[in-house]
Design a protein around this motif. Structure first.
Motif, PDB file in Angstrom:
ATOM      1  N   VAL B 300       0.862  -1.121   0.035  1.00 42.75           N
ATOM      2  CA  VAL B 300      -0.060   0.244   0.176  1.00 42.75           C
ATOM      3  C   VAL B 300       0.997   1.023  -0.115  1.00 42.75           C
ATOM      4  CG1 VAL B 300      -1.839  -1.440   1.246  1.00 42.75           C
ATOM      5  CG2 VAL B 300      -0.344   0.134   2.481  1.00 42.75           C
ATOM      6  N   TYR B 301       2.042   1.062   0.403  1.00 39.86           N
ATOM      7  CA  TYR B 301       2.988   2.106   0.463  1.00 39.86           C
ATOM      8  C   TYR B 301       3.811   2.365  -1.008  1.00 39.86           C
ATOM      9  CZ  TYR B 301       1.849   3.548   5.118  1.00 39.86           C
ATOM     10  OH  TYR B 301       1.418   3.961   6.300  1.00 39.86           O
ATOM     11  N   ILE B 302       3.740   1.179  -1.586  1.00 45.06           N
ATOM     12  CA  ILE B 302       4.346   1.148  -2.895  1.00 45.06           C
ATOM     13  C   ILE B 302       3.441   2.159  -3.832  1.00 45.06           C
ATOM     14  CG2 ILE B 302       4.823   0.063  -5.071  1.00 45.06           C
ATOM     15  CD1 ILE B 302       5.428  -2.455  -3.096  1.00 45.06           C
ATOM     16  N   VAL B 303       2.265   2.050  -3.488  1.00 47.60           N
ATOM     17  CA  VAL B 303       1.250   3.092  -4.308  1.00 47.60           C
ATOM     18  C   VAL B 303       1.105   4.394  -3.689  1.00 47.60           C
ATOM     19  CG1 VAL B 303       0.050   0.966  -5.325  1.00 47.60           C
ATOM     20  CG2 VAL B 303      -0.865   2.364  -3.131  1.00 47.60           C
ATOM     21  N   ALA B 304       1.575   4.429  -2.593  1.00 43.89           N
ATOM     22  CA  ALA B 304       1.145   5.719  -1.788  1.00 43.89           C
ATOM     23  C   ALA B 304       2.519   6.737  -2.211  1.00 43.89           C
ATOM     24  CB  ALA B 304       0.901   5.608  -0.342  1.00 43.89           C
ATOM     25  N   LEU B 305       3.882   6.017  -1.944  1.00 41.53           N
ATOM     26  CA  LEU B 305       4.944   6.837  -1.787  1.00 41.53           C
ATOM     27  C   LEU B 305       5.111   7.629  -3.390  1.00 41.53           C
ATOM     28  CD1 LEU B 305       7.419   4.696  -0.096  1.00 41.53           C
ATOM     29  CD2 LEU B 305       6.211   6.742   0.874  1.00 41.53           C
ATOM     30  N   PRO B 306       5.027   7.042  -4.330  1.00 36.27           N
ATOM     31  CA  PRO B 306       5.073   7.755  -5.665  1.00 36.27           C
ATOM     32  C   PRO B 306       4.119   8.885  -5.621  1.00 36.27           C
ATOM     33  CG  PRO B 306       5.080   5.456  -6.194  1.00 36.27           C
ATOM     34  CD  PRO B 306       4.687   5.539  -4.481  1.00 36.27           C
ATOM     35  N   ALA B 307       2.979   8.538  -5.108  1.00 37.65           N
ATOM     36  CA  ALA B 307       1.835   9.734  -4.952  1.00 37.65           C
ATOM     37  C   ALA B 307       2.508  10.769  -4.224  1.00 37.65           C
ATOM     38  CB  ALA B 307       0.645   9.132  -4.469  1.00 37.65           C
ATOM     39  N   PHE B 308       3.032  10.472  -3.146  1.00 38.71           N
ATOM     40  CA  PHE B 308       3.701  11.556  -2.155  1.00 38.71           C
ATOM     41  C   PHE B 308       4.508  12.309  -3.022  1.00 38.71           C
ATOM     42  CE2 PHE B 308       3.271   8.895   1.975  1.00 38.71           C
ATOM     43  CZ  PHE B 308       1.659   9.180   2.063  1.00 38.71           C
ATOM     44  N   GLY B 309       5.457  11.589  -3.788  1.00 40.00           N
ATOM     45  CA  GLY B 309       6.693  12.370  -4.430  1.00 40.00           C
ATOM     46  C   GLY B 309       6.016  13.333  -5.363  1.00 40.00           C
ATOM     47  N   ILE B 310       5.107  12.634  -6.370  1.00 39.17           N
ATOM     48  CA  ILE B 310       4.632  13.406  -7.540  1.00 39.17           C
ATOM     49  C   ILE B 310       4.033  14.745  -7.017  1.00 39.17           C
ATOM     50  CG2 ILE B 310       2.935  13.388  -9.389  1.00 39.17           C
ATOM     51  CD1 ILE B 310       4.006  10.617  -9.757  1.00 39.17           C
ATOM     52  N   VAL B 311       3.165  14.492  -6.052  1.00 46.71           N
ATOM     53  CA  VAL B 311       2.329  15.330  -5.684  1.00 46.71           C
ATOM     54  C   VAL B 311       3.044  16.707  -4.863  1.00 46.71           C
ATOM     55  CG1 VAL B 311       1.508  14.931  -3.324  1.00 46.71           C
ATOM     56  CG2 VAL B 311      -0.078  15.977  -4.649  1.00 46.71           C
ATOM     57  N   GLY B 447      -3.902  14.124 -11.931  1.00 42.84           N
ATOM     58  CA  GLY B 447      -3.054  15.511 -11.783  1.00 42.84           C
ATOM     59  C   GLY B 447      -1.722  15.344 -12.594  1.00 42.84           C
ATOM     60  N   ALA B 448      -1.141  14.138 -12.283  1.00 40.74           N
ATOM     61  CA  ALA B 448       0.250  13.897 -13.146  1.00 40.74           C
ATOM     62  C   ALA B 448       0.118  13.827 -14.531  1.00 40.74           C
ATOM     63  CB  ALA B 448       0.956  12.630 -12.692  1.00 40.74           C
ATOM     64  N   ILE B 449      -1.203  13.251 -14.905  1.00 44.21           N
ATOM     65  CA  ILE B 449      -1.202  13.152 -16.337  1.00 44.21           C
ATOM     66  C   ILE B 449      -1.686  14.457 -17.018  1.00 44.21           C
ATOM     67  CG2 ILE B 449      -3.014  12.367 -18.010  1.00 44.21           C
ATOM     68  CD1 ILE B 449      -3.317   9.695 -16.510  1.00 44.21           C
ATOM     69  N   TYR B 450      -2.333  15.246 -16.226  1.00 49.59           N
ATOM     70  CA  TYR B 450      -2.590  16.695 -16.818  1.00 49.59           C
ATOM     71  C   TYR B 450      -1.207  17.524 -16.888  1.00 49.59           C
ATOM     72  CZ  TYR B 450      -7.673  16.198 -16.772  1.00 49.59           C
ATOM     73  OH  TYR B 450      -8.774  15.968 -17.222  1.00 49.59           O
ATOM     74  N   HIS B 451      -0.417  17.092 -15.917  1.00 47.86           N
ATOM     75  CA  HIS B 451       1.015  17.690 -15.821  1.00 47.86           C
ATOM     76  C   HIS B 451       1.896  17.432 -16.954  1.00 47.86           C
ATOM     77  CE1 HIS B 451       3.896  19.995 -13.595  1.00 47.86           C
ATOM     78  NE2 HIS B 451       4.824  19.162 -13.963  1.00 47.86           N
ATOM     79  N   TRP B 452       1.926  16.360 -17.020  1.00 47.66           N
ATOM     80  CA  TRP B 452       3.068  15.834 -18.081  1.00 47.66           C
ATOM     81  C   TRP B 452       2.413  15.488 -19.406  1.00 47.66           C
ATOM     82  CZ3 TRP B 452       4.489  13.899 -12.894  1.00 47.66           C
ATOM     83  CH2 TRP B 452       5.685  14.357 -12.382  1.00 47.66           C
TER      84      TRP B 452
END
Ligand code: HEA
Ligand code: HEA
Ligand code: CUA
Ligand SMILES: [Cu+2]
Lengths: 110, 608, 235, 278
Positions: B300-311, B447-452
């Motif tokens: 569950v942190y594998i899916v959370a940490l990238p989100a933390f970073g990107i956000v 958000g990341a898709i709109y960004h990149w």
């Protein structure tokens, strides 16, 4: 150019490998003797684990050259093992718990 | 080290001095440590776009595959919601179909959508660009990784078509129930699921090694660890977690496969079912649960940490302000990652394990809240005194904060072992994890898709559709999951096909119908988004280079959008962290990472 | 622009801080492939650890007696029952092949092409012998002792399950290693690492680092055997 | 402007929903009211943080919205502030955890005077077993299960003779009688859960798990199976009836012991054999 540097760092006299090889033989033989002489209980346990860890240490340090690596990589490789340690501790406790409930509540040996 | 700059008002330096005595002098360019990477140059259409060894193409392949299978997961959730909201009306769904839907929905969403999308998709696309590498370190292995992933997805899909259908054991696949009759798909479905998972692990390991080594060993000159964008930190740490956590899943899968096809008893205790005692016996179902959650919680942190970073990056760029407390953010990610391996049994408080574990795991679980809280504070403190552009990525980032804090806080309820007792296995848990995993990271994905998107295609997504997409998704999803917590309080258990005859349910029928309707609306809005993605490739407004005025390297490639090899003849040299926005005294509003100090007009900014 | 010289970097704890705070590489002087192999091995360690932890759990929580390994694996030589004889020989063979591998790596770095290839070949043969003996042991257990993955005449059924699963998984590692050892022996002998001939699949050049990477893998296989030997056979 | 307001409204709406919606937990009917206290404490602590953080965010969005003439502040870090926030959070966490662990300690320490009751789960139903006058339950094994011995009781165990077998999905409990529930499953995982009692625990084949409680209110409560156990999971329900002294002993008197059941069965068997002979 990296290659040349490596030569100094990684090449060792062939003797050291033969030495370790010999030591591994000796320790394997010792642990084999633990079984052959039929040591039991705590003694067996300690001896087996000691020999096992010594052998593992020798292989990693010398054969896998960890002894000559920089701390940056050595630490990265060894710290994760603490997680394994936690897992082992928990599972030891868990399996004893399971074992004793089974002994207590069930007809054992069926 | 940062003491040197104490009396200097700008502590821009701070970001890279923490990890020790090494701080290159201002205009110093370190020597190259290794020769240039040898690249594979594709010659035909096939090797360029299909069997591509270019991490950018592989990233897009991963993302598209994950989205496609994610849509299957979404459709399955509609089926579930229809049954839950209107059990009489939609009786085409029997309990078997329902449980199969729940299982496949959960598994697809967690593993095949989010893990693959964040690490395989964003990881592949962004890591080499952001650390200044030409490609992943082993492009060939990287390519194989995608194809193994695709094969795993195909095996998963195949399980829909075998006799008995896909497994309906719940995404946790707990034995013995997963492989006993009485559970749908207990013969073929479960085996295919286990095989697919094992393949996923193998494929992922190949990719994951690439991501880790690229970050560790292939950074460009001047790119220290403490100058990497938080996106890279998040994905990097998550990948390490995955490499250490997936083995437990892999082992559990192998053992259960053997139990199921060879009749071994790893997880099979003495069982009396269908009027007779099974031949198997002596195994331990709890062992599976430990293995599963030793993987599952880090997951569950594998899916959370990238989100933390990107956000973090989204907030910083769109608020035109450096991320607050970069160093703490990095340490928080690392600490969360490490701690996530010692909390797994909080999913097992009511599992009948040794009850004394409750003390240990409740403590570790709540300790994780501290680094997480720091991250949350730093996000909102980054907004403070920023200059906030309410672009669509920013909106999604804000939505992420609200949903994540909400979901995280309910996690604190569950983590506190005694409170978990009444709430476990009820809809409170379902609400918790959808808030924190279903909605929050998905907000970041969007958000990341709109960004990149402009970086990938050179065009913008349609803004109006984007705004609609955001508001409906955010408000709708919040409306689905906030009230759902209260179903849990009433006592409604999860994985119930229906319970309208139960006294616990009488007051909540209307609520359930409301949730279903909201879910359908949100779900269909995603079609708008997909339409936006595909049509904007051709019709979208052309984006100029670096439309968001970001500092990190991916926007500063020689070609825009970046092409094979990422950077031009020479790899960029990095002089600063990626968050030099609104630096005081500088005439530039933002200073990209590869701008040497000599080109920045003020003395102060040169410190970076 | 100064030359990069690894020998000038600080050592020990200081070196740790320096390396992690530096640019380009966290593992100074470690080629990509080697770093990748190391990280892979850490991951693989977790796999084997999970297997062994499961074994420990099963064994400690079952109320059915656990078969006594040293009797099950005894071998009768000239009418005398010698416990674990075959296992002891297998252990020695694997350790020996680890030794020859270490020497092959050494010759690799000294670019002594033929010696390197020769020792790789020795290693491969050692591995092959190991797998052969394992196959013999399996067939003996299956056909003479009546041990099956799902049951055995000596006691807890998990004994056989774990035995076949863990040694099978380890044996697979050895077999994969043997295949690669043969390939690498051929490549070395042909001089691929001196001429920079491109790989068949990856179409990339490789050099003698590949031997060291292979070596890491092979030593790891040996390392795992040390643990299996202790936990499965001696415990 | 508009964005900040909507975010603020979402937060305010959540608070309103929390306090004024009709959905709230079932009234507690056991001694575990202190679990509710823990939940309330968590609500206040975490709820406050949630509201403060999110409203602060909405405020920032409004106050620092984009203006071409404004420049954002440049502030990489503020050690003091970060330290304080960490400390406060740690204190908050400790405040939640400490009472929780104390209650957990109670939850797992069964009082000496507790009456033991076995709950037996199978796909998909419930049975119960009460100790007889000896107050102890006999050992069991699934290999012993047969028509004569549906619970798999150990016939050699002296404790099992007077065990009372309740082969019915209704369990009666005496009000204010401390009970220790011993959870046993024949086939797969199940979970014995009664929302009003707040307590729950999985039942695992091959192991016995337990919890304890004191039913403090008379009434009729639905048992839910709270661990997924296959197709019939959602219909695996039962009833617990908390009776006063008198009703309880009436009910108890109607139940049969293992010994009696054995006797009955052998009589039936004899009859059957006799019939066959004729
Ligand atoms: C992305 C995914 C994700 C994340 C990040 C989390 C985060 C957390 N989760 Fe969650 N969880 C899941 C996904 C996730 N979870 C899933 C999928 C399940 C169910 C699996 C299944 O059974 O199917 C689950 C289930 C689950 C359980 C088991 C419930 C049960 O089955 O009985 C528990 C119990 O401890 C738990 C706890 C937590 C905690 C304490 C956190 C913490 O990390 C949260 C930390 C965050 C915050 C705390 C918010 C920010 C903090 C502040 C703003 C300040 C806070 C203030 C104070 C502390 C005073 N989760
Ligand atoms: C990331 C994970 C994730 C996501 C996104 C979702 C999304 C949804 N889920 Fe959930 N769900 C799980 C993970 C997830 N789920 C898990 C792990 C379980 C447990 C399974 C088990 O018990 O075994 C579960 C179980 C579960 C249940 C409980 C069933 C039961 O216990 O009986 C319900 C019931 O309402 C439900 C509903 C929904 C709904 C209505 C949606 C959505 O429809 C919400 C609204 C939709 C969106 C917010 C957008 C979604 C977009 C995409 C999916 C992909 C498109 C991607 C791109 C375009 C890039 N899910
Ligand atoms: Cu029994 Cu669910
Ligand atoms: Cu968790």
């Amino acid at each position: 150019m990296e290659q040349n540097k490596k030569q100094e760092v990684h090449t060792h006299k062939i003797g050291i490998y033969l030495w370790i090889w010999g030591l591994l033989f000796v320790f394997s033989f010792f642990s084999y003797m633990v079984d052959y002489l039929d040591f039991q209980g705590l003694l067996r346990w300690t001896l087996i684990v000691t020999f096992m860890l010594t052998k593992a240490g020798l292989i990693m340090a010398i054969f896998m050259h960890l002894y000559w690596e920089r701390w940056a990589i050595v630490n990265v490789l060894l710290w994760p093992m603490t997680l394994i340690g936690v897992f082992i501790t928990i599972m030891v406790s868990e399996s004893h718990y399971t074992f004793f409930t089974r002994l207590f509540y069930f007809v054992v040996g069926s | 080290m940062s003491d040197e700059y104490k009396d200097n008002k700008i502590e821009a330096k701070s970001a890279d001095s923490s990890s020790g005595g090494y701080a290159p002098p201002v205009e110093h360019i370190p020597a190259k440590e290794a020769p240039e990477q040898e690249l594979y140059h594709a010659k035909s259409f096939w090797t360029k776009w299909v069997f591509s060894q270019d991490a950018k193409v592989i990233g897009v392949q991963y993302a598209l595959t994950a989205t496609a299978i994610g849509l299957v997961g979404l459709v399955l959730s509609w089926g579930m919601r229809l049954q839950l909201g209107f059990p009489e009306t939609f009786s085409f769904l029997g309990p078997a179909t329902y449980y199969q839907s729940v299982t496949m929905h959960g598994m697809i969403m967690v593993i095949y959508l989010l893990t693959a999308l964040f690490l395989g998709g964003f990881g592949n696309y962004l890591i080499p660009l952001m650390v200044g590498a030409r490609d992943m370190v082993f492009p060939y292995v990287n390519m194989v990784s995608y194809w193994v992933f695709l094969a795993a997805v195909l095996v998963l899909i195949a399980s829909f078509f075998v006799p008995g259908g896909p497994t309906g054991a719940g995404w946790t696949l707990y034995p013995p129930q997963a492989i006993l009759p009485g559970t749908p798909g207990s013969e073929y479905g479960i085996v295919l699921m286990l095989v697919s998972l094992s393949m996923f692990v193998i494929g992922f390991t190949m990719g994951g090694l690439n991501y880790v080594i690229t970050v560790l060993q292939a950074r460009t000159r001047g790119m220290t660890m403490m100058r990497m964008p938080l996106t890279v930190w998040g994905i990097f740490t998550a990948t390490i977690l995955a490499l250490l956590a997936f083995p437990a899943l892999f082992v559990a899968c192998i053992m259960m496969t053997l139990d199921s096809i060879l009749g071994t008893s790893f997880f099979m205790p003495d069982i009396f079912t269908m009027g007779e005692k099974l031949k198997t016996g002596g195994g331990s179902p709890i062992l599976f649960q430990h293995l599963f959650w030793f993987f599952g919680h880090p997951e569950v942190y594998i899916v959370a940490l990238p989100a933390f970073g990107i956000v973090s990056d989204l907030i910083s760029v769109h608020a035109r302000k450096n991320i607050f407390g970069y160093r703490m953010m990095v340490w928080a990610i690392v600490i969360i990652g490490a701690l996530s391996f010692v909390v797994w049994a909080h999913h097992m408080y009511v599992s009948g394990m040794n009850p004394y574990f409750g003390f240990f795991f409740a403590t570790t679980t709540l300790i994780i809240a501290v680094p997480t809280a720091i991250k949350v504070y730093n996000w909102v403190l980054t907004l403070w005194r920023g200059n906030i552009h309410l672009t669509i990525p920013m909106l999604f980032a804000l939505g992420f904060i609200v949903t994540f804090v909400n979901g995280g806080i309910t996690g604190l309820f569950l983590g506190n072992v005694i409170i978990d007792i009444p709430l476990s296995d009820t809809y409170f848990v379902v609400a918790h994890f959808h808030m924190v995993m279903g909605i929050a990271p998905l907000m970041v994905v969007f958000g990341a898709i709109y960004h990149w998107y402009p970086l990938i295609t050179g065009r913008h997504l349609n803004q109006t559709l984007g705004k609609i997409h955001f508001w409906v998704t955010f408000l709708g999803a919040y409306a689905i999951y906030f009230p759902m917590h209260y179903l849990g309080f009433i006592g409604v258990p999860r994985r119930y096909f229906e319970m309208y005859d139960s006294p616990y349910m009488t007051s909540a029928i209307g609520l359930n119908q409301f949730i279903t309707i909201a879910a359908l609306i949100v779900g269909f809005t995603q079609i708008l988004f997909l339409y936006n993605i595909f049509s904007s490739v051709f019709k979208g407004e052309k984006s100029e280079r670096n439309p968001w005025k970001a500092n990190s390297l991916e926007w500063h490639t020689s070609d825009y959008p970046p092409t094979h090899g990422n950077f031009g003849k020479e790899l960029p040299v990095v002089y600063r962290w990626p968050y030099d926005f609104s630096v005081p005294g500088s005439d530039k509003e933002y200073i990209p990472q590869d701008v040497p100090p000599s080109q920045v007009s003020t003395a102060k900014a040169e410190i970076t | 622009m100064s030359q990069f010289d690894i020998s000038k970097l600080p050592q020990g704890g200081k070196g740790f801080m320096h390396d992690w705070g530096s640019d380009q590489r966290a593992f100074k002087g470690v080629p990509w492939g080697k770093a990748m192999m190391w990280i892979f091995l850490v991951s693989d360690t977790f796999i084997f650890s999970c297997f062994l932890i499961s074994l420990m759990t099963a064994r400690a929580s079952t109320t059915v007696p656990w078969p006594y390994a040293s009797e099950v694996f005894a071998l009768t030589v000239f009418g005398v029952e010698v416990p674990l004889l075959l296992i002891a020989i297998m252990t020695f063979v694997l350790i020996t092949s680890s030794g020859t591998m270490a020497i092959a790596v050494k010759f690799g770095y000294e670019k002594r092409r033929k010696l390197c290839a020769l020792f790789l070949l020795f290693t491969a043969l050692g591995g092959l012998a190991f797998v052969g003996m394992q196959a013999f042991e399996w067939s003996k257990l299956i056909f003479h002792e009546g041990i099956r993955p799902w049951s055995n005449p000596f006691g807890a059924a998990q004994f056989g399950s774990f035995f076949f699963m863990i040694t099978g998984f380890h044996g697979t590692h050895v077999s994969i290693g043997v295949i690669f050892l043969f390939i690498f022996a051929r490549k070395t002998f042909r001089g691929d690492f001196d001429t920079g001939r491109k790989g068949f699949f990856t179409s990339m050049k490789s050099n003698y680092e590949a031997i060291e990477i292979m070596g890491l893998y092979w030593h790891f296989v040996d390392l795992v055997w040390v643990f299996i030997f202790a936990f499965f056979y001696l415990w | 402007m508009f964005v900040a307001i909507i975010f603020a409204l979402v937060i305010v709406g959540s608070i309103i929903f929390h306090f004024w919606s009709p959905w709230w937990w079932t009234p507690v009917a056991s001694n575990w009211g202190n679990i509710d206290d823990n939940i309330i404490l968590s609500f206040w602590v975490t709820g406050t943080v949630f509201v403060v953080v999110c409203l602060f965010m909405a405020y920032c969005v409004w106050r620092y919205r984009y203006r071409p003439d404004r420049k954002a502040e440049y502030k990489p870090e503020d050690k003091k502030l970060e330290f304080r926030l960490t400390l406060i959070t740690a204190l908050g966490v400790a405040a939640l955890l400490a009472p929780g662990l104390v209650t957990w300690n109670q939850y797992i320490s069964v009082p000496k005077d507790a009456m033991k009751i076995e709950v037996l789960a199978y796909q998909w139903g419930w049975n119960f077993r009460l100790p007889g006058n000896d107050g102890a339950l006999g050992t069991t094994s699934v290999s012993l299960i047969s028509d004569e011995n549906p619970y798999g009781l150990n016939p050699e165990d002296p404790n099992s003779k007077d065990d009372i077998l309740v082969m019915d999905a209704d369990l009666h409990l005496k009000i204010n009688q401390t009970v220790k529930i011993e959870l046993r499953s024949l086939d797969v995982l199940h979970n014995f859960y009664i929302p009003q009692f707040r307590a729950k625990m999985d039942m695992i084949p091959g192991i016995i798990s337990y919890y304890w409680f004191i039913p403090e209110k008379k009434g009729d409560f639905e048992i839910l199976c709270a661990e997924y156990c296959g197709l019939g999971h959602y219909v695996m329900r039962g009833r617990v009836l908390v009776d006063d002294e008198k009703d309880y002993s009436n009910w108890l008197a109607r139940q049969i012991t293992y010994e009696k059941m054995l006797a009955q069965k052998s009589v039936e068997k004899k009859l059957l054999i006799a019939e066959n002979k004729n």
